[in-house]
Design an enzyme around this catalytic site. Structure first.
Site: not given
Length: 786
Positions: A369, A498
């Site tokens: 991304w 994350e």
């Protein structure tokens, strides 16, 4: 992360130069990093900055965008829908190598007596240059001057000029120009940022041709079955007597020139290099194409290549330069970063932007991304044609994204978290597939591109189809929850951070999904009204029913956004406040990044953030937050953010600007800008951080200049610190085909807006509407945040 603690390369080796990255002596301690820093590339292929002689080297690497080997992902315990096939970029034949022997002694930098050494990446010329003065034990002095370029004009072509002069004696000189198929060298370790290593040779020779000074190989990858042709040809220029031979061995080919060197008479070898790849064409056809490329290169000559390279760079800098006055280090850093975006994207046609560009094997050459969120803004406002190519590449993946959605039991389409060929290659679903926000990230980039360019043709013909399928995905993924008062919830996802995975109602994901759903509904309704013919084609392609559009609108309207009224903050996810705060005070610096030193489950149960999450949502969707909410969110989440990802500092800088913390904004900006040049993350040897590089441009334009775009109109709310080393800065952006120049002057404390190209442009400065005519500057006072 302490943003003050940065690795500083000594200035006596790496002096500040506004247009060049310069190395003034052979510095083996920085060898690994400089191979990435001195890379040359054009977006199609790239050559690491290792020396022509091939040694010493950490990794002699040449990479072609989207040229990969595939391999089966092995799971000790399999589960339904896991990614099955990995993809790794291939280190193709090394064609830059030129070995030098004088009196049959090799020129080897670590043992050579160097009277002079300078290497420079010339960002104005688009070349890598080196000058060496070598004295042999016999007293013979040899000058070696090389220049390397990967052509921007000619996508498949690179060239090296290698000039040797024995200054003070006669001597036998041998120049061995080689093409070598290296064994894969990278060792596996526990750093997930490096990715899967390919072992041994993955390229199988198919054919080989040689004549005169030319060698052309045809090869194929063993498993992905991609075809490659690599070739070299030569021109030697000297008045010294010389001869030539051609040699072949397993995995190598040589064109060897033997020269009777005379004092002061230069020997110049020009080496032309070409690569051609294909998923469909056989190696034989690619070898023919390589031959034509080499014929053309020799016909035009090296000086023509240099001229075209300079012309390309002149055009790039005219559109994209950021001029910083009064601080040579910052100026060098900014231009280095912009040049690397150019090298990563200029000719990346039909491919994406690898996370490391073409500078190393980190992240295996995958697309994430990063491109849409961190690099596309720069391209949209300076190189809109390339931005469109990037979005077209995503569109080419749509069928595989539809297939991936079915594999994870969803409707619509799901773009892969990491990929080269369009198939999901992430083996760790918690921090991979679960990052469904990539769908909304791509659609956000589409919206920003269309708003900035007005390219409704692209929106209606390609973009709308992606919008329909991603909207379908969100509607199917989420549900109207009774426990949330009937609001639309999205559970079991991972946001940009994350360190908090597979959570319910990640605020970033829900906000971006809402934006995706709204834009899909608006686009479809506008198409039906404005262009019913194209709308019918869309319906035929997708089976769209207008009842679906009504459902998208309802889901967007009822989207649940977690918010804590008592604290006045948006929650990163439903249960974020239920976790224990990480003990930052007692975590030693050497334990960062946390992902390399703690089990994921330890990290997941704490309030600790790898990279900006809620803050990124505030940046991308600024109108969804009040100014008070932005400040409270920043105050809460900034201390919890480790900076373990290079993607974070630039966003933290921009939001610190909005919150009025200008000193902090400056520290984060410096970190983002220098992450590669100072190897702050300690892994630049594996390639540059292209997303962070794109973030540097965003820090200046969106952060300090306060630029925003809404509906095709630019507005500016500059936020500048009173204390700064710079005397001002200037940049250009393109909006709806018109070029605007913005010039901040800290001497006069004025900002000047000037339309450089176009007819008339309306912008806003602190809410004041201004109409700009070409060539007529409009000057306003600067305001300060502290």
């Amino acid at each position: 992360m302490n943003y003050e603690e940065q690795v500083s390369q000594p200035e006596y080796i790496y002096p500040k130069d506004e247009w060049r990255l310069v190395e003034t002596r052979f510095a083996p301690s920085f060898l690994e990093a400089t191979e990435s820093l001195f890379s040359t590339a054009n977006g199609y292929f790239g050559i690491r900055g290792s020396f022509e002689e091939g040694a010493p080297a950490y990794m002699n690497g040449t990479y072609i965008n989207a040229f990969y080997e595939s391999w089966p992902i092995v799971y000790p315990e399999k589960a339904f829908g896991f990614a099955k096939t990995g993809q790794t970029i291939v280190n193709v034949p090394d064609a830059k190598m030129i070995r030098l022997y004088v009196d049959d002694e090799p020129f080897y930098l670590p043992t050579a007596n160097l009277l002079g050494f300078e290497r420079s990446l010339d960002m104005k010329q688009g070349t890598l240059d080196r000058k060496v003065e070598w004295e042999m034990p016999s007293g013979k002095q040899i000058s070696v001057v090389s220049r390397r370029l990967v052509s921007f004009k000619h996508r498949h072509l690179a060239a090296v000029s290698y000039e040797v002069t024995v200054r003070n004696a006669e001597a036998p000189v041998v120049i061995s120009s080689e093409m070598v198929l290296h064994e894969n060298q990278q060792e596996d370790d526990d750093d997930p940022r490096r990715g899967q290593s390919l072992r041994g040779r993955v390229l199988s020779p198919v054919d080989r041709q040689s004549r005169d000074g030319r060698i052309v190989w045809g090869l194929r990858t063993r498993h992905s079955k991609m075809a490659l042709a690599s070739g070299v040809d030569h021109v030697i220029e000297t008045e010294c007597p010389h001869s030539r031979t051609t040699e072949h061995a397993d995995g190598s080919g040589k064109v060897v020139y033997s020269i009777d060197a005379k004092p002061g008479i230069p020997i110049r070898l020009i080496k032309y290099i070409t690569y051609h790849t294909s998923r469909n064409a056989p190696p034989g056809e690619l070898m023919e194409r390589a031959g034509r490329t080499l014929d053309r290169a020799i016909g035009h000559g090296f000086e023509d290549l240099l001229s075209s390279q300079r012309a390309f760079m002149d055009g790039f800098w005219r559109r994209s330069d950021m001029e910083v006055r009064g601080d040579p280090e910052i100026q060098q850093t900014i231009r280095f970063n912009l040049f690397q975006i150019c090298q990563a994207t200029a000719r990346a046609e039909g491919a994406g932007i690898p996370a490391k560009g073409l500078t190393g094997e980190g992240y295996e050459g995958h697309y994430f991304w990063d491109a849409e969120i961190y690099v596309l803004p720069f391209l949209t406002y300076t190189e809109p044609r390339i931005a469109k190519n990037m979005l077209l590449f995503r569109y080419s993946m749509l069928d595989k994204a539809r297939q991936r959605a079915r594999e994870v039991n969803q409707k619509g389409a799901l773009f892969p978290w990491r990929t080269i060929n369009g198939e999901e290659a992430s083996a760790y679903y918690a921090a991979g597939t679960a990052q469904y926000h990539i769908n909304a990230d791509i659609m956000h980039a589409l919206k920003k591109y269309v708003d900035a360019t007005g390219d409704e043709d692209f929106l209606f013909h390609e973009g709308a189809e992606m919008l329909v399928e991603t909207a379908r995905f969100w509607l199917d993924l989420g549900f109207f929850s009774e426990s949330k008062g009937g609001q639309f919830c999205i559970n079991g996802v991972t946001g940009p951070d994350e360190y908090n995975t597979v959570v319910n109602n990640n605020a970033f994901t829900n906000l971006m999904a809402r934006n995706n759903l709204r834009y899909a509904a608006e686009t479809v309704e506008r198409m039906r009204e404005k262009n019913p013919g194209v709308f019918r084609v869309l319906v035929d392609k997708t089976g769209l029913a207008m009842s679906e559009v009504a459902e998208w609108k309802k889901a967007a309207e009822d989207m649940f956004i977690p918010y804590d009224k008592e604290k006045g903050i948006h929650l990163q996810d439903d249960s974020f406040l239920d976790r224990e705060r990480w003990d930052f005070e007692n975590t030693p610096r050497e334990k960062y990044p946390l992902l390399l030193n703690y089990h994921p489950l330890v990290i997941y149960r704490h309030q600790v953030i790898k990279q900006a999450d809620v803050m990124l949502a505030m940046f991308l969707l600024r109108n969804e937050f009040t100014e008070e909410q932005k400040k409270k969110n920043f105050d809460f989440y900034d201390p919890l953010t480790t900076g373990d990802s290079s993607l974070s500092a630039c966003i933290q800088s921009i939001m610190a600007c909005e919150a009025g913390y200008m000193e902090k904004a400056g520290r984060y900006a410096t970190y983002a800008a220098l992450v590669d040049l100072r190897d702050i993350a300690g892994n630049v040897r594996d390639g540059l951080h292209i997303a962070s590089i794109g973030g540097t441009w965003m820090v200046i334009t969106y952060g300090f200049a306060g630029m925003r775009e809404h509906g095709g109109r630019l507005s500016f709310r500059p936020r500048l610190p009173r204390k700064t080393k710079t005397a001002g800065f200037k940049f250009r952006v393109v909006i709806r085909g018109q070029m605007l120049e913005v010039n901040f002057d800290r001497v006069t404390d004025k900002v000047t807006y000037q339309l450089v190209e176009g007819s008339r442009l309306t912008i806003e400065h602190y809410g004041e509407e201004m109409n700009l005519d070409v060539g007529v500057p409009v000057v306003r006072d600067l305001q300060f945040a502290d």
